[in-house]
Design a protein around this motif. Structure first.
Motif, short mmCIF file in Angstrom:
data_model
loop_
_atom_site.label_atom_id
_atom_site.label_comp_id
_atom_site.label_asym_id
_atom_site.label_seq_id
_atom_site.Cartn_x
_atom_site.Cartn_y
_atom_site.Cartn_z
N ASN A 1 -6.60 0.51 4.52
CA ASN A 1 -7.24 1.36 5.53
C ASN A 1 -8.61 0.80 5.96
N GLU B 1 -2.26 -0.82 6.05
CA GLU B 1 -2.81 0.12 7.03
C GLU B 1 -4.17 -0.34 7.55
N SER C 1 2.05 -2.15 7.63
CA SER C 1 1.56 -1.14 8.57
C SER C 1 0.20 -1.51 9.16
#
Length: 158
Positions: free
Chosen positions: A52, A72, A92
């Motif tokens: 992230n 991510e 992702s």
């Protein structure tokens, strides 16, 4: 060197490291971080995990990210020119207007990713496992893109 020191400070603050145990970029776990407008040329980050994390307007010229995973993450206007991304995991992730000119990506696992308006000029991109990913490539001259295992992959060349 100054840019790396600034990034170390951000990592220390966001991940609660003390000055004594502040890691180098090898075998590090970085999460929930925004890295913007910084030159990290020649960065070496082996066996690390980035989760992230946003990379915005970053120069990673000749960086070495072997055996590293990105989950991510968002990469926007990142220059990976001449970087080594072998045996790396991208899960992702989004790549927007990134350059992979003369980069090497071999043995990578790329899942649920989106490459939009990226340059693959003179790249070595082979022996990768790719699934559920879309590539929108604006430049692929002199590139070697082959021997990849693909499942539900879309290639669009401009």
């Amino acid at each position: 060197m100054e840019d790396r020191f600034n990034l170390y400070s951000i990592i220390k603050e966001k991940n609660n490291y003390t000055s004594d145990d502040l890691p180098n970029f090898n075998e590090i776990d970085i999460k929930n971080l925004i890295i913007s407008d910084i030159n990290l040329d020649d960065l070496i980050s082996v066996k690390s995990e980035y989760r992230n994390t946003e990379f915005n307007h970053i120069s990673l010229y000749s960086a070495y990210f072997v055996q590293t995973s990105f989950k991510e993450c968002t990469f926007q206007n990142v220059d990976f020119t001449k970087s080594n991304l072998n045996n790396t995991v991208f899960e992702s992730c989004s790549f927007i207007s990134c350059s992979f000119a003369s980069a090497e990506i071999m043995g990578a696992n790329i899942t649920n990713c989106n490459f939009k308006k990226c340059k693959f000029t003179d790249i070595i991109f082979s022996d990768n496992k790719i699934s559920n990913t879309q590539f929108e490539i604006t430049d692929k001259f002199f590139s070697s893109i082959d021997n990849n295992i693909e499942e539900n992959v879309v290639w669009i060349f401009d």
